[in-house]
Structure formats: C-alpha cells, structure tokens
Design an enzyme around this catalytic site. Structure first.
Site, short mmCIF file in Angstrom:
data_model
loop_
_atom_site.label_atom_id
_atom_site.label_comp_id
_atom_site.label_asym_id
_atom_site.label_seq_id
_atom_site.Cartn_x
_atom_site.Cartn_y
_atom_site.Cartn_z
N GLU A 1 -8.34 4.99 11.44
CA GLU A 1 -7.22 5.13 12.37
C GLU A 1 -7.41 6.29 13.35
O GLU A 1 -6.74 6.34 14.38
CB GLU A 1 -5.91 5.35 11.62
CG GLU A 1 -5.45 4.20 10.76
CD GLU A 1 -4.09 4.48 10.13
OE1 GLU A 1 -3.11 4.65 10.88
OE2 GLU A 1 -4.02 4.54 8.88
N ASP B 1 0.86 -1.18 0.00
CA ASP B 1 0.00 0.00 0.00
C ASP B 1 0.89 1.23 0.00
O ASP B 1 1.96 1.24 0.62
CB ASP B 1 -0.99 0.00 1.16
CG ASP B 1 -0.36 -0.12 2.53
OD1 ASP B 1 -0.17 0.93 3.18
OD2 ASP B 1 -0.07 -1.26 2.95
#
Length: 276
Positions: free
Chosen positions: A88, A7
C-alpha cells in the site's frame, strides 16, 4: 462459489466474531520495527474456531529481505497458514514488491504467499502481474466476489462494516481453501481413537491436546489445568459443551445421548485435535 472471511489488525478485538467465517487474515508486522501487539491472540482466536489463518506484512521502504526475515520471525506461521504482502505504501516500488514475494517464497516454501493491494496499485503501479500464489485484491466498489479486474484473483476484500474488513476467497468450500493453503497436505490431526478409548483416568498426551482445543473453542469447563493429560470430570463437561455447541452451529438436531460423553467421530474430527 466463495467462502467468507475477515482481516484484522491491532484496531480490532482479539475476540472477534467468527460466525459464518472460513478464514481470517491477521496483520503481523510492518516495516522492520512494528509488531501487531494483538497478533498472537487474534491468530489464536482463528485457530480456536477452526479457521484458515493468514498473516500479513505491511511493507515500508527499505530492505525487502530484512523485512521478510522480520515478518517470518514474528508471524511464526503454522502448517497450512497463508502469508501475504500488504502493498500500500507508494514508496515501495513494483520491483520491490516482486523482490519481497520471491524472497518470502524461498524463505518459507511450505506456505502459500499472496499479494494484497488495492485496484489502483494493481492497475496503475504494478508492471509484472506477479503476485506469488495468488492475488488478494481490495475493491470495495464491487460486489463480493466480483472485483473489477481481469486477472485471476484468490481473495477479494469487498467491504468494511462495523470496523472490520470483509473478504471472500475464490473457493467452493472451506475444505477446498484449506487444501489449497496447505499445498495439498492436510494438517495432521489425531484420528478418532474409538469410543472405548475415552475412559476416565486414561493418561495420554492426546488428552492434554484435547483439553487445549476445548479451551480454545470456548468450551472450558475445567476447574484447573493440573493433570490435563488425564481424562476427568472437566473433560467430560467440556466435551459435552463442545457437542452442544457443534450441534447448534451445524443444526444437527441431536438430543439425549448424542450430546453426552463419550465423544463421537464427527465432533472429534471437527475439534481438530493436533497430532501429538
């Protein structure tokens, strides 16, 4: 069995290595005001090397529906792409996480939607175990493919080396991942037109699409893009470069005529020329 991927975000290069990879997840947006300036180029690199492409959005406190709209506007996902919510920020609740995923699924029903979060968020902040079409779990303390959770997972981010996050997907092959990502409907590619079709001077939009794909996979031996829909010497040189690259990367052991024009079905299918 698993397949490998990475990623990337704005911190990574647009010309990242794709050797041995089957997929790439690219950061697209964050909140309602940030777009990764390298998103388009990083996506193009993945597409050019035949990877399954994912786009992810880093959620911030605020309207989830507005962030979904912003994400889709800037990610511009293609057929067979995966969409992901990056959860997150502790200011985004589990209920808001669920709201984002459900709204994204409704707004983009043709795409798989997954949740990315770390093990702490999954075990200690989540209350519903809702992750859309799959869970992308970050657990760098576990070996690849063995995250320390009991819930079924689809992707596992297991390490960061050389400034790049590494992942595996829980599929037996790249083809299985692609089929899942496209919801069982394989992206449309031009079928092999036959050896006799590849004659110098032929004009067709398929030739232009082939030109673009050869450039995308790093086999650009064209002098210009003028009349790119007409088969010429640039197509021959570029396609032969693609044959040599495919031969080396897949250890085919081809020599002589097998590496020369005209194209064969195997390398044509692997080039994935879009259906026009």
């Amino acid at each position: 069995m698993t397949v490998s991927g990475i990623d990337v975000a704005s911190y990574q290069s647009t010309d990242y290595s794709t050797a041995g990879l089957s997929f790439v997840m690219v950061k697209a947006t964050e909140g309602s005001s940030y777009v990764n300036p390298r998103h388009a180029a990083q996506v193009a690199t993945g597409r050019g090397h035949g990877l399954v492409v994912g786009h992810y959005h880093f959620a911030r406190p605020g309207s989830m529906t507005a962030q979904v709209t912003y994400f889709l506007q800037h990610a511009a996902p293609g057929t067979g792409d995966v969409l992901a919510l990056d959860w997150e920020d502790a200011g985004v609740s589990g209920a808001e996480k669920d709201e984002f995923i459900k709204h994204l699924q409704a707004a983009s029903p043709a795409h798989r939607v997954v949740l990315y979060c770390n093990r702490d968020f999954w075990l200690n902040r989540d209350r519903t175990s809702f992750c859309g079409d799959g869970l992308w779990i970050a657990d760098p303390n576990a070996p690849a493919g063995h995250p320390q959770i009991t819930h079924p997972w689809t992707f596992h981010q297991y390490s960061e080396t050389g400034g790049v996050d590494h992942d595996v997907a829980n599929f037996a092959s790249a083809a299985a991942l692609r089929t899942w990502a496209s919801k069982g409907h394989a992206p449309a590619y031009e079928p092999f037109p036959g050896v006799a079709w590849f004659t110098v001077g032929r004009r067709s939009p398929i030739v232009a699409a082939m030109h673009d794909r050869l450039v995308a996979v790093g086999c650009n031996h064209y002098q210009s893009s003028a009349n790119k829909d007409v088969i010429g010497s640039g197509d021959i040189a570029s396609y032969e470069a693609w044959q040599r690259k495919y031969n080396a990367e897949h250890h085919k052991g081809w020599t002589g005529a097998a590496l020369k024009w005209p194209p064969g079905k195997e390398t044509w299918d692997a080039l994935r020329v879009p259906n026009v």
